[in-house]
Design an enzyme around this catalytic site. Structure first.
Site, mmCIF file in Angstrom:
data_model
loop_
_atom_site.group_PDB
_atom_site.id
_atom_site.type_symbol
_atom_site.label_atom_id
_atom_site.label_comp_id
_atom_site.label_asym_id
_atom_site.label_seq_id
_atom_site.Cartn_x
_atom_site.Cartn_y
_atom_site.Cartn_z
ATOM 1 N N LYS A 92 23.103 -5.877 44.139
ATOM 2 C CA LYS A 92 21.746 -5.362 43.934
ATOM 3 C C LYS A 92 21.481 -5.175 42.440
ATOM 4 C CE LYS A 92 18.689 -1.662 45.670
ATOM 5 N NZ LYS A 92 18.648 -0.381 46.406
ATOM 6 N N SER A 167 14.864 -0.218 49.773
ATOM 7 C CA SER A 167 14.650 -1.039 48.601
ATOM 8 C C SER A 167 15.586 -2.239 48.488
ATOM 9 C CB SER A 167 14.801 -0.190 47.334
ATOM 10 O OG SER A 167 16.129 0.282 47.215
ATOM 11 N N SER A 191 17.845 3.070 51.652
ATOM 12 C CA SER A 191 17.695 1.733 51.061
ATOM 13 C C SER A 191 18.835 0.758 51.364
ATOM 14 C CB SER A 191 17.511 1.831 49.549
ATOM 15 O OG SER A 191 16.234 2.328 49.257
#
Lengths: 515, 99
Positions: A92, A167, A191
């Site tokens: 990420k 997210s 997330s």
């Protein structure tokens, strides 16, 4: 290279990209396939289907192949770095890397290459894990759909008109699209788990402090936690053991041994849950939940019972206030953390024409560098922390945090793990909630309590919803530092789920083809 | 009755160093109002005798010995800077003096 009519190794195939990380690791360790071949297969798949998915913000083919070559050399020398050596991973874009940009999905950090590696990235490298690239995300990890990325949304491989969660939607989509067998996410309010749920993948938020936050660009420091994502519970466990453990660079890192999660996943896969007490959270799963989600959850609970678990209903009366507390605490911490983006030392600077003051340049830069959701949360936090409102908002939210922790303590006095749906609905359509922040926030209804209390929590796929054919997630929650319980129960459930179905869940992902 | 006015949003944006547009002020005022109305429910249960929790794990100061350690070189520290001058960060004027 953007036009192919079919992909060489789509989901369900026996090609390298179709294999689990544990299988790839075993083949690499046995010398049946090289890390370079495995890495190249994933890079080729990324190249073929990225136009349809957009899971990545940055892919570094050469760096990935170099890392794979090193893993192959180490294996040839008889010194493989770890059980996952040579296996590719998607990282990420909120974790710093010295060899790739780190943008957090924001114009504010576009093109910025950090001067140091996050501890998570460093541990992955030390373990010989091959970092393919950086994945898309809601800007500064604020959002539940990845639509808040400044670089365009990621699409859900199950239905490219739908969101992949957020997210960490880039990481979850990369897994479901077979672009990577492993991924790293971060979870402040859900997330990791919500994207896992809506893409049919596994995601774990470890106990707060279980994985170092050093080099994790801060959103809400008392809630942020990095964790492992995979297509199987065992894969997530193996990755968990690579990244977890005390780090002197993070003062909130827990100085305790890492729970034996891989052993727990292997034990769980035996399918025996006799003696395990499972609590169904009464407050989650009723009205306001999609029928297909409720049905899938009920079937999952029946499965746990059939494996020998003792299932009881448990009440957590303050969980309904968690969403409100979260949307005061997280924006408050965010308004403070994001003050560092001041256009002076790194990142974007706008309007510095020699006539404007520092303050004016700062305001113009932040206006242009941040997207609407980040601005909303900064202002919300600024409001909640301002004198005159502090007691009514931030102060009260901190008390609710205490009440939620007490609910968990009472529940874990009766049961070993708690379960609930991970999300109230399956993946919604891109654009559906962008103008309604509260509707977007409700996607995290069930995941937030574990962030506020800091306990461990997992989402494991529980099949597809009958109305829309989209994946549903089962959330499993365990006490702090009892992460191993998630893996034992999750792996047992996963094995039973697969045994009851003709086709493995992820083999039902549509073939992605680029026109 | 709204919780937050357009003027208050403008004030907040100033505090947060966000040069928001007139149009944004209207949008944010409406949205923040809805959000604040919703999250204000925390007041329903948070009684006086409940202690606040700021952190999920007990946080205490962590000390280490005060030793010189390698840090970023000047070049590394300045590598991401929007503007530099004479090996330093160059910033816009910070005082209200005439040029």
């Amino acid at each position: 290279m953007s036009s192919t009519t079919s992909v060489p190794d789509g989901p369900g195939s026996t090609e390298l990209t179709g294999l689990a990380a544990s299988e790839l690791a075993a083949k690499i360790a046995a010398g049946e396939v090289s890390a370079v071949e495995v890495t190249r297969a994933h890079l080729d798949r990324i190249e073929a289907i990225e136009p349809a998915v957009h899971a990545f913000l940055h892919v570094d083919r050469e760096a990935a192949l170099d890392a794979a070559r090193r893993a192959d050399e180490q294996r040839a020398n008889g010194t493989p770095a770890s059980p996952l050596a040579g296996v590719p991973l998607a990282l990420k874009d909120v974790l710093t890397t010295t060899d790739m940009p780190t943008t957090c999905g924001s114009r504010m950090l576009e093109g910025w290459t950090p001067p140091y590696d996050s501890t998570v990235a460093a541990r992955l490298r030390d373990a010989g894990v091959v970092i393919l690239g950086k994945t898309n995300m809601d800007e500064f990890a604020m959002g539940s759909s990845t639509e808040n990325s400044a670089f365009g949304p990621t699409r859900n491989p199950w239905d490219t008109d739908r969101i992949p969660g957020g997210s960490g939607g880039g990481s979850s989509a990369a897994l479901a699209a077979f672009e990577a067998p492993l991924a790293i996410g971060t979870d402040t309010g859900g997330s990791i788990r919500q994207p896992a749920a809506v893409t049919g993948t596994v995601g774990v938020k470890p106990t707060y402090g279980g994985v170092s936050r050093y080099g994790l660009v801060a959103f809400s420091s008392s809630l942020d936690q990095a964790g492992p994502c995979g297509r199987t519970v065992l894969d997530a466990a193996m990755l968990h053991e690579v990244i977890a453990g005390h780090d002197v660079m993070d003062s909130t890192s827990v100085a305790a041994p890492v729970p034996k999660v891989t052993a727990a996943a292997r034990e769980g896969a035996g399918g025996d849950l006799r003696g395990v007490r499972v609590g169904v959270v009464r407050e989650f799963g009723g009205e306001g939940y999609q029928q297909g989600v409720r049905d899938s959850f009920r079937t999952a609970v029946d499965t746990l019972t059939s494996l020998g678990a003792e299932v009881v209903e448990v009440s957590c009366p303050h969980f309904e206030y968690a969403l409100g507390a979260y949307y005061l605490i997280a924006p408050s911490e965010c308004s403070s953390n994001l003050a560092r983006f001041d256009a002076m030392r790194y990142g974007l600077r706008v309007g510095d024409d020699g006539t404007r003051s520092t303050e004016e340049v700062m305001s113009l830069t932040r206006e242009q560098g941040f997207g609407p959701e980040v601005k909303r949360r900064i202002m919300l936090g600024t409001y909640a922390l301002s004198s005159g409102y502090y007691d009514a908002y931030y102060g009260q939210a901190q008390k609710v945090r205490t009440l939620i922790t007490r609910d968990f303590d009472a529940a874990f006095g009766q049961v070993d793990v708690l379960v609930s749906p991970t999300t109230p609905t399956t993946a919604f359509r891109i654009g559906e909630r962008v103008d309604d922040p509260m509707a977007m926030y409700r996607a995290d209804l069930c995941t937030i309590p574990s962030n506020l209390a800091g306990n461990a929590s997992m989402s494991v796929p529980s099949g597809l919803s009958t109305e829309d054919g989209m994946p549903v997630g089962l959330q499993i929650m365990a006490p702090a530092m009892a992460d191993d319980r998630l893996y034992r129960v999750g792996a047992a459930y996963e094995a039973a789920r697969d045994a009851a179905s003709e086709v493995p869940l992820l083999d039902r992902v549509p073939r992605l083809e680029v026109a | 009755m709204s919780t937050i006015s357009r003027d208050e949003v403008a004030h907040l944006a100033g505090l947060a160093r966000l040069a928001v547009s007139e149009e944004e002020l209207d949008t944010f005022a409406g949205q923040l109002d809805v959000i604040l109305d919703s999250v204000a429910r925390v007041g329903e249960v948070a009684a006086d005798e409940i202690p606040p929790t700021s952190h999920a794990v007990p946080v205490t100061n962590v000390f280490r010995t005060d030793e010189v350690r390698p840090g970023l070189s000047r070049r590394e520290a300045l590598a991401g800077a929007p503007a530099t001058e004479e090996n330093r960060f160059r910033v816009p004027r910070i005082l209200n003096e005439e040029a």
